[in-house]
Design a protein around this motif. Sequence first.
Motif, PDB file in Angstrom:
ATOM      1  N   GLN A   1       0.837  -1.192   0.000  1.00 50.34           N
ATOM      2  CA  GLN A   1       0.000   0.000   0.000  1.00 50.34           C
ATOM      3  C   GLN A   1       0.881   1.254   0.000  1.00 50.34           C
ATOM      4  OE1 GLN A   1      -3.522  -0.072   2.637  1.00 50.34           O
ATOM      5  NE2 GLN A   1      -2.827  -2.091   3.331  1.00 50.34           N
ATOM      6  N   LYS A   2       0.374   2.316  -0.590  1.00 51.70           N
ATOM      7  CA  LYS A   2       1.100   3.585  -0.576  1.00 51.70           C
ATOM      8  C   LYS A   2       1.256   4.081   0.860  1.00 51.70           C
ATOM      9  CE  LYS A   2      -0.315   5.333  -5.126  1.00 51.70           C
ATOM     10  NZ  LYS A   2      -0.994   6.441  -5.849  1.00 51.70           N
ATOM     11  N   GLY A   3       2.300   4.846   1.092  1.00 54.67           N
ATOM     12  CA  GLY A   3       2.555   5.369   2.423  1.00 54.67           C
ATOM     13  C   GLY A   3       1.457   6.265   2.943  1.00 54.67           C
ATOM     14  N   ASN A   4       0.683   6.881   2.034  1.00 53.94           N
ATOM     15  CA  ASN A   4      -0.386   7.765   2.487  1.00 53.94           C
ATOM     16  C   ASN A   4      -1.564   7.001   3.076  1.00 53.94           C
ATOM     17  OD1 ASN A   4      -1.800   6.841   0.171  1.00 53.94           O
ATOM     18  ND2 ASN A   4      -1.105   8.599  -1.040  1.00 53.94           N
ATOM     19  N   GLN A   5      -1.497   5.662   3.061  1.00 56.11           N
ATOM     20  CA  GLN A   5      -2.528   4.830   3.669  1.00 56.11           C
ATOM     21  C   GLN A   5      -2.149   4.373   5.082  1.00 56.11           C
ATOM     22  OE1 GLN A   5      -5.601   4.230   2.091  1.00 56.11           O
ATOM     23  NE2 GLN A   5      -4.686   5.849   0.827  1.00 56.11           N
ATOM     24  N   GLN A   6      -0.989   4.785   5.571  1.00 63.37           N
ATOM     25  CA  GLN A   6      -0.574   4.401   6.915  1.00 63.37           C
ATOM     26  C   GLN A   6      -1.543   4.966   7.958  1.00 63.37           C
ATOM     27  OE1 GLN A   6       4.095   4.431   7.438  1.00 63.37           O
ATOM     28  NE2 GLN A   6       3.519   6.037   5.997  1.00 63.37           N
ATOM     29  N   ILE A   7      -1.780   4.173   8.998  1.00 62.71           N
ATOM     30  CA  ILE A   7      -2.607   4.664  10.101  1.00 62.71           C
ATOM     31  C   ILE A   7      -1.769   4.911  11.356  1.00 62.71           C
ATOM     32  CG2 ILE A   7      -4.731   3.650   9.225  1.00 62.71           C
ATOM     33  CD1 ILE A   7      -4.355   1.383  11.267  1.00 62.71           C
ATOM     34  N   ILE A   8      -0.605   4.287  11.442  1.00 64.48           N
ATOM     35  CA  ILE A   8       0.331   4.507  12.550  1.00 64.48           C
ATOM     36  C   ILE A   8       1.742   4.392  11.990  1.00 64.48           C
ATOM     37  CG2 ILE A   8       1.055   3.805  14.880  1.00 64.48           C
ATOM     38  CD1 ILE A   8      -1.500   2.069  14.997  1.00 64.48           C
ATOM     39  N   ALA A   9       2.645   5.200  12.493  1.00 59.13           N
ATOM     40  CA  ALA A   9       4.061   5.052  12.170  1.00 59.13           C
ATOM     41  C   ALA A   9       4.869   5.552  13.353  1.00 59.13           C
ATOM     42  CB  ALA A   9       4.434   5.826  10.908  1.00 59.13           C
ATOM     43  N   GLY A  10       6.050   4.979  13.532  1.00 55.14           N
ATOM     44  CA  GLY A  10       6.870   5.442  14.634  1.00 55.14           C
ATOM     45  C   GLY A  10       8.221   4.772  14.687  1.00 55.14           C
ATOM     46  N   TYR A  11       8.964   5.107  15.712  1.00 60.17           N
ATOM     47  CA  TYR A  11      10.268   4.483  15.925  1.00 60.17           C
ATOM     48  C   TYR A  11      10.566   4.449  17.412  1.00 60.17           C
ATOM     49  CZ  TYR A  11      11.995   9.365  16.262  1.00 60.17           C
ATOM     50  OH  TYR A  11      12.192  10.682  16.602  1.00 60.17           O
ATOM     51  N   ILE A  12      11.457   3.549  17.766  1.00 57.10           N
ATOM     52  CA  ILE A  12      12.030   3.513  19.112  1.00 57.10           C
ATOM     53  C   ILE A  12      13.512   3.779  18.943  1.00 57.10           C
ATOM     54  CG2 ILE A  12      12.433   2.161  21.199  1.00 57.10           C
ATOM     55  CD1 ILE A  12       9.912   0.631  19.125  1.00 57.10           C
ATOM     56  N   ILE A  13      14.052   4.695  19.718  1.00 57.46           N
ATOM     57  CA  ILE A  13      15.481   4.981  19.670  1.00 57.46           C
ATOM     58  C   ILE A  13      16.111   4.522  20.976  1.00 57.46           C
ATOM     59  CG2 ILE A  13      15.105   7.394  20.405  1.00 57.46           C
ATOM     60  CD1 ILE A  13      17.641   8.099  18.741  1.00 57.46           C
ATOM     61  N   TYR A  14      17.170   3.708  20.851  1.00 54.27           N
ATOM     62  CA  TYR A  14      17.898   3.203  22.011  1.00 54.27           C
ATOM     63  C   TYR A  14      19.188   4.005  22.117  1.00 54.27           C
ATOM     64  CZ  TYR A  14      14.770  -0.583  20.572  1.00 54.27           C
ATOM     65  OH  TYR A  14      13.669  -1.313  20.156  1.00 54.27           O
ATOM     66  N   GLY A  15      19.181   5.017  22.974  1.00 55.97           N
ATOM     67  CA  GLY A  15      20.335   5.896  23.107  1.00 55.97           C
ATOM     68  C   GLY A  15      20.627   6.177  24.563  1.00 55.97           C
ATOM     69  N   THR A  16      20.913   7.437  24.905  1.00 54.46           N
ATOM     70  CA  THR A  16      21.135   7.794  26.305  1.00 54.46           C
ATOM     71  C   THR A  16      19.898   7.480  27.133  1.00 54.46           C
ATOM     72  OG1 THR A  16      20.506  10.058  25.740  1.00 54.46           O
ATOM     73  CG2 THR A  16      22.862   9.558  25.839  1.00 54.46           C
ATOM     74  N   SER A  17      18.739   7.553  26.492  1.00 52.60           N
ATOM     75  CA  SER A  17      17.503   7.019  27.047  1.00 52.60           C
ATOM     76  C   SER A  17      16.787   6.313  25.905  1.00 52.60           C
ATOM     77  CB  SER A  17      16.623   8.139  27.630  1.00 52.60           C
ATOM     78  OG  SER A  17      16.290   9.076  26.630  1.00 52.60           O
ATOM     79  N   THR A  18      15.819   5.485  26.245  1.00 52.13           N
ATOM     80  CA  THR A  18      15.031   4.814  25.211  1.00 52.13           C
ATOM     81  C   THR A  18      13.729   5.568  25.047  1.00 52.13           C
ATOM     82  OG1 THR A  18      16.001   2.626  25.542  1.00 52.13           O
ATOM     83  CG2 THR A  18      13.781   2.701  24.638  1.00 52.13           C
ATOM     84  N   MET A  19      13.457   5.977  23.808  1.00 49.85           N
ATOM     85  CA  MET A  19      12.251   6.754  23.515  1.00 49.85           C
ATOM     86  C   MET A  19      11.416   6.083  22.449  1.00 49.85           C
ATOM     87  SD  MET A  19      13.122  10.829  23.413  1.00 49.85           S
ATOM     88  CE  MET A  19      11.437  11.151  22.844  1.00 49.85           C
ATOM     89  N   LEU A  20      10.105   6.191  22.585  1.00 52.36           N
ATOM     90  CA  LEU A  20       9.154   5.748  21.574  1.00 52.36           C
ATOM     91  C   LEU A  20       8.480   6.995  21.013  1.00 52.36           C
ATOM     92  CD1 LEU A  20       6.573   2.844  21.964  1.00 52.36           C
ATOM     93  CD2 LEU A  20       6.033   4.945  20.733  1.00 52.36           C
ATOM     94  N   VAL A  21       8.583   7.190  19.704  1.00 51.50           N
ATOM     95  CA  VAL A  21       8.000   8.356  19.045  1.00 51.50           C
ATOM     96  C   VAL A  21       7.029   7.854  17.989  1.00 51.50           C
ATOM     97  CG1 VAL A  21       8.480  10.427  17.687  1.00 51.50           C
ATOM     98  CG2 VAL A  21      10.121   9.678  19.431  1.00 51.50           C
ATOM     99  N   TYR A  22       5.803   8.382  17.973  1.00 51.08           N
ATOM    100  CA  TYR A  22       4.832   7.853  17.011  1.00 51.08           C
ATOM    101  C   TYR A  22       3.849   8.926  16.569  1.00 51.08           C
ATOM    102  CZ  TYR A  22       0.720   7.739  20.112  1.00 51.08           C
ATOM    103  OH  TYR A  22      -0.349   8.094  20.917  1.00 51.08           O
ATOM    104  N   THR A  23       3.134   8.606  15.484  1.00 52.99           N
ATOM    105  CA  THR A  23       2.023   9.420  15.021  1.00 52.99           C
ATOM    106  C   THR A  23       0.892   8.521  14.566  1.00 52.99           C
ATOM    107  OG1 THR A  23       1.309  11.189  13.526  1.00 52.99           O
ATOM    108  CG2 THR A  23       2.843   9.570  12.621  1.00 52.99           C
ATOM    109  N   THR A  24      -0.341   8.989  14.759  1.00 56.54           N
ATOM    110  CA  THR A  24      -1.513   8.338  14.181  1.00 56.54           C
ATOM    111  C   THR A  24      -2.192   9.292  13.197  1.00 56.54           C
ATOM    112  OG1 THR A  24      -2.908   9.076  16.025  1.00 56.54           O
ATOM    113  CG2 THR A  24      -1.907   6.880  16.213  1.00 56.54           C
ATOM    114  N   GLY A  25      -1.447  10.305  12.755  1.00 61.36           N
ATOM    115  CA  GLY A  25      -2.009  11.313  11.869  1.00 61.36           C
ATOM    116  C   GLY A  25      -2.548  12.510  12.612  1.00 61.36           C
TER     117      GLY A  25
END
Length: 332
Positions: free
Chosen positions: A152-176
């Motif tokens: 599916q095209k990227g414009n059909q995404q309903i959720i996207a995000g990432y987790i970064i494992y660095g000095t702290s662990t963060m979860l960053v996301y969007t639902t639009g």
Amino acid sequence: MYTLGEFIIENKDGYSHSKESLLRFFSSIKLAAKAVHKEVNKAGLTKNIGSSGKKNIQGENQQKLDFFSHKTFIDSFKSREVVCGIASEESRDFIIIDKKINNPIEDQYIVLIDPLDGSSNIDVNVSIGTIFSVYKMKYTNKCKLTINDFLQKGNQQIIAGYIIYGTSTMLVYTTGNGVHGFTLDPSIGTFYLSHPNISFPEKEKIYSINDGNYVKFSNGIKKFIRYCQEEYENRPYTARYIGSLVGDFHRNIIHGGIYMYPKTSLFPNGKLRLLYECNPIAFLTEQAGGKASNGYKRILDIQPASLHQRTPFICGPNKMVNKLEEFIKKYE
């Protein structure tokens, strides 16, 4: 201070699909992320570091933590009643969770994931991450999952995000509905809202590109790099490049900057994967007020042709991406 679950419940009106499905999905994301966080933070003390001696579907050396992260996220998704299909950068084909298709609930998610982005940096203790992208199952063939559900095209995404494992662990996301970041408190295993409504700063400061490939770049890219280095109108910009998409993007969305992995003479179709890396980061970029492009068109409008398709990738503040596209159009 909101926990991730509390934030989802409080902001349910900003999500058009099932709140229960969203909570179940993030329950699996949190569980796997904490397991990977724990393994990454003790990697130097265990045998789970270095190359596995195998190559993945991309023909790249697979790190031991690549396999661990892949298995951890797959197992976590399988344990919830919400994901019916998974595609991973580490697998040749997509994975069907049969029982979820035979007994569909209100929302059935298709997940595409890069389990451990930037894994070549593991041995030197540099920030790495996980990138995920979520679509709804299309239900086009009597609830039978097909390759078209994943292409599916990227414009059909309903959720996207990432987790970064660095000095702290963060979860960053969007639902639009904006981009939000949550930091893990490892003492109690809870993600707390630490970065609400993330957006690119008005003043851009950084350009991120692997200058080691300079001789392989097109003239438009070379001209833009020189533009970034000129001492004029708030320039020169600072060059910053980690070699981990999650790490580079996270810094740039916080401090303001453009990320570039353009085509080269060696990789004329680009090197980053459209489905596992570019689409989710592009969705986040646009939700943070920026722009994501392959140099010629919007990333989210590209129709995928295969699971492991590659593409040139540029993302960042609108002004910087527009300027780069001008150089590409003029000099190529």
